[in-house]
Design a protein around this motif. Sequence first.
Motif, PDB file in Angstrom:
ATOM      1  N   LYS A   1       0.843  -1.205   0.000  1.00 15.32           N
ATOM      2  CA  LYS A   1       0.000   0.000   0.000  1.00 15.32           C
ATOM      3  C   LYS A   1       0.869   1.242   0.000  1.00 15.32           C
ATOM      4  CE  LYS A   1      -3.972  -2.200   2.044  1.00 15.32           C
ATOM      5  NZ  LYS A   1      -4.781  -2.421   3.233  1.00 15.32           N
ATOM      6  N   ALA A   2       1.983   1.163   0.697  1.00 19.54           N
ATOM      7  CA  ALA A   2       3.045   2.167   0.616  1.00 19.54           C
ATOM      8  C   ALA A   2       4.243   1.415   0.035  1.00 19.54           C
ATOM      9  CB  ALA A   2       3.368   2.741   1.981  1.00 19.54           C
ATOM     10  N   THR A   3       4.638   1.750  -1.183  1.00 20.61           N
ATOM     11  CA  THR A   3       5.679   1.017  -1.888  1.00 20.61           C
ATOM     12  C   THR A   3       7.024   1.712  -1.717  1.00 20.61           C
ATOM     13  OG1 THR A   3       4.120   0.136  -3.495  1.00 20.61           O
ATOM     14  CG2 THR A   3       6.426   0.210  -4.177  1.00 20.61           C
ATOM     15  N   GLY A   4       7.983   0.970  -1.184  1.00 14.84           N
ATOM     16  CA  GLY A   4       9.329   1.502  -1.058  1.00 14.84           C
ATOM     17  C   GLY A   4      10.076   1.331  -2.361  1.00 14.84           C
ATOM     18  N   VAL A   5      10.805   2.379  -2.752  1.00 16.23           N
ATOM     19  CA  VAL A   5      11.608   2.342  -3.976  1.00 16.23           C
ATOM     20  C   VAL A   5      12.982   2.918  -3.656  1.00 16.23           C
ATOM     21  CG1 VAL A   5      11.829   3.182  -6.353  1.00 16.23           C
ATOM     22  CG2 VAL A   5       9.578   2.634  -5.451  1.00 16.23           C
TER      23      VAL A   5
ATOM     24  N   PRO B   1       2.981   6.354  -2.049  1.00 15.01           N
ATOM     25  CA  PRO B   1       1.691   6.001  -1.442  1.00 15.01           C
ATOM     26  C   PRO B   1       0.662   5.640  -2.507  1.00 15.01           C
ATOM     27  CG  PRO B   1       1.919   8.387  -1.523  1.00 15.01           C
ATOM     28  CD  PRO B   1       3.200   7.797  -2.084  1.00 15.01           C
ATOM     29  N   GLY B   2      -0.427   5.085  -2.065  1.00  4.74           N
ATOM     30  CA  GLY B   2      -1.552   4.855  -2.975  1.00  4.74           C
ATOM     31  C   GLY B   2      -1.619   3.479  -3.574  1.00  4.74           C
ATOM     32  N   GLY B   3      -0.823   2.540  -3.063  1.00  9.52           N
ATOM     33  CA  GLY B   3      -0.913   1.169  -3.545  1.00  9.52           C
ATOM     34  C   GLY B   3      -0.638   1.047  -5.026  1.00  9.52           C
ATOM     35  N   THR B   4      -1.412   0.195  -5.680  1.00  5.05           N
ATOM     36  CA  THR B   4      -1.213  -0.107  -7.096  1.00  5.05           C
ATOM     37  C   THR B   4      -1.351   1.130  -7.963  1.00  5.05           C
ATOM     38  OG1 THR B   4      -2.077  -2.328  -6.717  1.00  5.05           O
ATOM     39  CG2 THR B   4      -2.017  -1.572  -8.995  1.00  5.05           C
TER      40      THR B   4
ATOM     41  N   VAL C   1      14.823  -4.988  -9.234  1.00  7.84           N
ATOM     42  CA  VAL C   1      14.756  -5.958  -8.147  1.00  7.84           C
ATOM     43  C   VAL C   1      13.438  -5.716  -7.416  1.00  7.84           C
ATOM     44  CG1 VAL C   1      15.790  -6.668  -5.969  1.00  7.84           C
ATOM     45  CG2 VAL C   1      17.253  -5.992  -7.863  1.00  7.84           C
ATOM     46  N   CYS C   2      12.702  -6.780  -7.157  1.00 12.56           N
ATOM     47  CA  CYS C   2      11.417  -6.626  -6.486  1.00 12.56           C
ATOM     48  C   CYS C   2      11.220  -7.745  -5.471  1.00 12.56           C
ATOM     49  CB  CYS C   2      10.274  -6.643  -7.495  1.00 12.56           C
ATOM     50  SG  CYS C   2       8.644  -6.351  -6.764  1.00 12.56           S
ATOM     51  N   GLU C   3      10.742  -7.359  -4.300  1.00 10.41           N
ATOM     52  CA  GLU C   3      10.364  -8.366  -3.319  1.00 10.41           C
ATOM     53  C   GLU C   3       9.091  -9.045  -3.804  1.00 10.41           C
ATOM     54  OE1 GLU C   3      10.534  -7.537   1.011  1.00 10.41           O
ATOM     55  OE2 GLU C   3       8.409  -8.080   0.988  1.00 10.41           O
ATOM     56  N   THR C   4       9.107 -10.358  -3.796  1.00  6.91           N
ATOM     57  CA  THR C   4       7.953 -11.113  -4.251  1.00  6.91           C
ATOM     58  C   THR C   4       7.023 -11.415  -3.080  1.00  6.91           C
ATOM     59  OG1 THR C   4       7.251 -13.008  -5.568  1.00  6.91           O
ATOM     60  CG2 THR C   4       9.051 -13.383  -4.052  1.00  6.91           C
ATOM     61  N   PHE C   5       5.745 -11.487  -3.371  1.00  8.01           N
ATOM     62  CA  PHE C   5       4.733 -11.732  -2.346  1.00  8.01           C
ATOM     63  C   PHE C   5       4.864 -13.140  -1.791  1.00  8.01           C
ATOM     64  CE2 PHE C   5       0.549 -13.408  -1.181  1.00  8.01           C
ATOM     65  CZ  PHE C   5       0.190 -12.519  -0.192  1.00  8.01           C
TER      66      PHE C   5
ATOM     67  N   GLY D   1      -1.463 -17.770   9.447  1.00 10.98           N
ATOM     68  CA  GLY D   1      -2.269 -17.035  10.409  1.00 10.98           C
ATOM     69  C   GLY D   1      -3.721 -17.003   9.994  1.00 10.98           C
ATOM     70  N   ASN D   2      -4.519 -16.504  10.873  1.00  8.49           N
ATOM     71  CA  ASN D   2      -5.956 -16.416  10.622  1.00  8.49           C
ATOM     72  C   ASN D   2      -6.336 -15.000  10.221  1.00  8.49           C
ATOM     73  OD1 ASN D   2      -6.321 -19.091  11.275  1.00  8.49           O
ATOM     74  ND2 ASN D   2      -6.627 -18.655  13.456  1.00  8.49           N
ATOM     75  N   PHE D   3      -5.859 -14.574   9.075  1.00  8.46           N
ATOM     76  CA  PHE D   3      -6.203 -13.255   8.572  1.00  8.46           C
ATOM     77  C   PHE D   3      -6.179 -13.286   7.055  1.00  8.46           C
ATOM     78  CE2 PHE D   3      -1.626 -13.351   8.911  1.00  8.46           C
ATOM     79  CZ  PHE D   3      -1.194 -12.735   7.761  1.00  8.46           C
ATOM     80  N   ALA D   4      -6.868 -12.350   6.466  1.00  8.54           N
ATOM     81  CA  ALA D   4      -6.864 -12.235   5.003  1.00  8.54           C
ATOM     82  C   ALA D   4      -5.616 -11.453   4.592  1.00  8.54           C
ATOM     83  CB  ALA D   4      -8.125 -11.524   4.524  1.00  8.54           C
ATOM     84  N   PRO D   5      -4.769 -12.012   3.743  1.00 11.09           N
ATOM     85  CA  PRO D   5      -3.545 -11.309   3.366  1.00 11.09           C
ATOM     86  C   PRO D   5      -3.835 -10.081   2.511  1.00 11.09           C
ATOM     87  CG  PRO D   5      -3.793 -13.301   2.068  1.00 11.09           C
ATOM     88  CD  PRO D   5      -4.903 -13.302   3.088  1.00 11.09           C
ATOM     89  N   ASP D   6      -2.974  -9.089   2.635  1.00 14.33           N
ATOM     90  CA  ASP D   6      -3.038  -7.906   1.790  1.00 14.33           C
ATOM     91  C   ASP D   6      -2.440  -8.283   0.444  1.00 14.33           C
ATOM     92  OD1 ASP D   6      -2.937  -5.428   0.593  1.00 14.33           O
ATOM     93  OD2 ASP D   6      -1.290  -4.688   1.846  1.00 14.33           O
ATOM     94  N   LEU D   7      -3.231  -8.251  -0.602  1.00 16.16           N
ATOM     95  CA  LEU D   7      -2.773  -8.668  -1.927  1.00 16.16           C
ATOM     96  C   LEU D   7      -2.275  -7.517  -2.795  1.00 16.16           C
ATOM     97  CD1 LEU D   7      -5.486 -11.355  -2.702  1.00 16.16           C
ATOM     98  CD2 LEU D   7      -3.155 -11.685  -1.858  1.00 16.16           C
ATOM     99  N   GLU D   8      -2.171  -6.333  -2.234  1.00 18.15           N
ATOM    100  CA  GLU D   8      -1.686  -5.182  -3.003  1.00 18.15           C
ATOM    101  C   GLU D   8      -0.308  -5.456  -3.622  1.00 18.15           C
ATOM    102  OE1 GLU D   8      -2.990  -1.434  -4.391  1.00 18.15           O
ATOM    103  OE2 GLU D   8      -3.978  -3.019  -3.301  1.00 18.15           O
ATOM    104  N   PRO D   9       0.615  -6.121  -2.904  1.00 21.80           N
ATOM    105  CA  PRO D   9       1.914  -6.409  -3.537  1.00 21.80           C
ATOM    106  C   PRO D   9       1.796  -7.255  -4.804  1.00 21.80           C
ATOM    107  CG  PRO D   9       2.088  -6.681  -1.169  1.00 21.80           C
ATOM    108  CD  PRO D   9       0.625  -6.478  -1.475  1.00 21.80           C
ATOM    109  N   VAL D  10       0.844  -8.173  -4.849  1.00 23.09           N
ATOM    110  CA  VAL D  10       0.669  -9.013  -6.044  1.00 23.09           C
ATOM    111  C   VAL D  10       0.246  -8.149  -7.226  1.00 23.09           C
ATOM    112  CG1 VAL D  10      -0.636 -10.942  -7.032  1.00 23.09           C
ATOM    113  CG2 VAL D  10       0.116 -11.038  -4.651  1.00 23.09           C
TER     114      VAL D  10
END
Length: 173
Positions: free
Chosen positions: A13-17, A37-40, A79-83, A88-97
């Motif tokens: 959601k906040a992408t580091g570059v 900021p701003g995700g995708t 270079v990119c960190e892959t998802f 755990g018992n939570f819905a993952p944030d898929l914004e990185p995908v």
Amino acid sequence: MDINYVMAVDPGKATGVAFGRFALDMPMEIIFSGIIPGGTYGFAEWLYNTHDGKTIIENDCSYNFPEQYDELDYHMDVVCETFKARGGNFAPDLEPVRIEGIIIDHFGNIINWQSPSDKSLIGDQFLKENDLWQTGRDVGHTDGRDANDAIMHAFVHAMRIRHIPTLEAYWRQ
């Protein structure tokens, strides 16, 4: 003069570059770090506004190598960190995908994928000891975590390609 650049991305959601610059006889130097900021949508807009990061590279070349600017030959690795889904018992944030999809669309098969755990090869202490640590104030965000993670990915890349000047400058004791 041949210059190599690496654009390292920590998507979310906040992408580091972070952009690093190095050459055959020059160690890696971080020339840009920030949080988009701003995700995708925010990241897609940033890529558009920077012409896939080329604006940052061209500004660096013209400012730091003005006499050689016309003859400079530069190459950029991505270079990119892959998802990675975490347990755990939570819905993952898929914004990185989603951001990974944009990166694939813009850069094709030149992407070097890295695991989230690869950052542990560098660590926060390395950034602090080498005056690379970013705070929220430095990057205009609540904290500098994502920018720091992107910087770590850039240095992991330098380690993986065994860039000798970088290894000697930062790890030679």
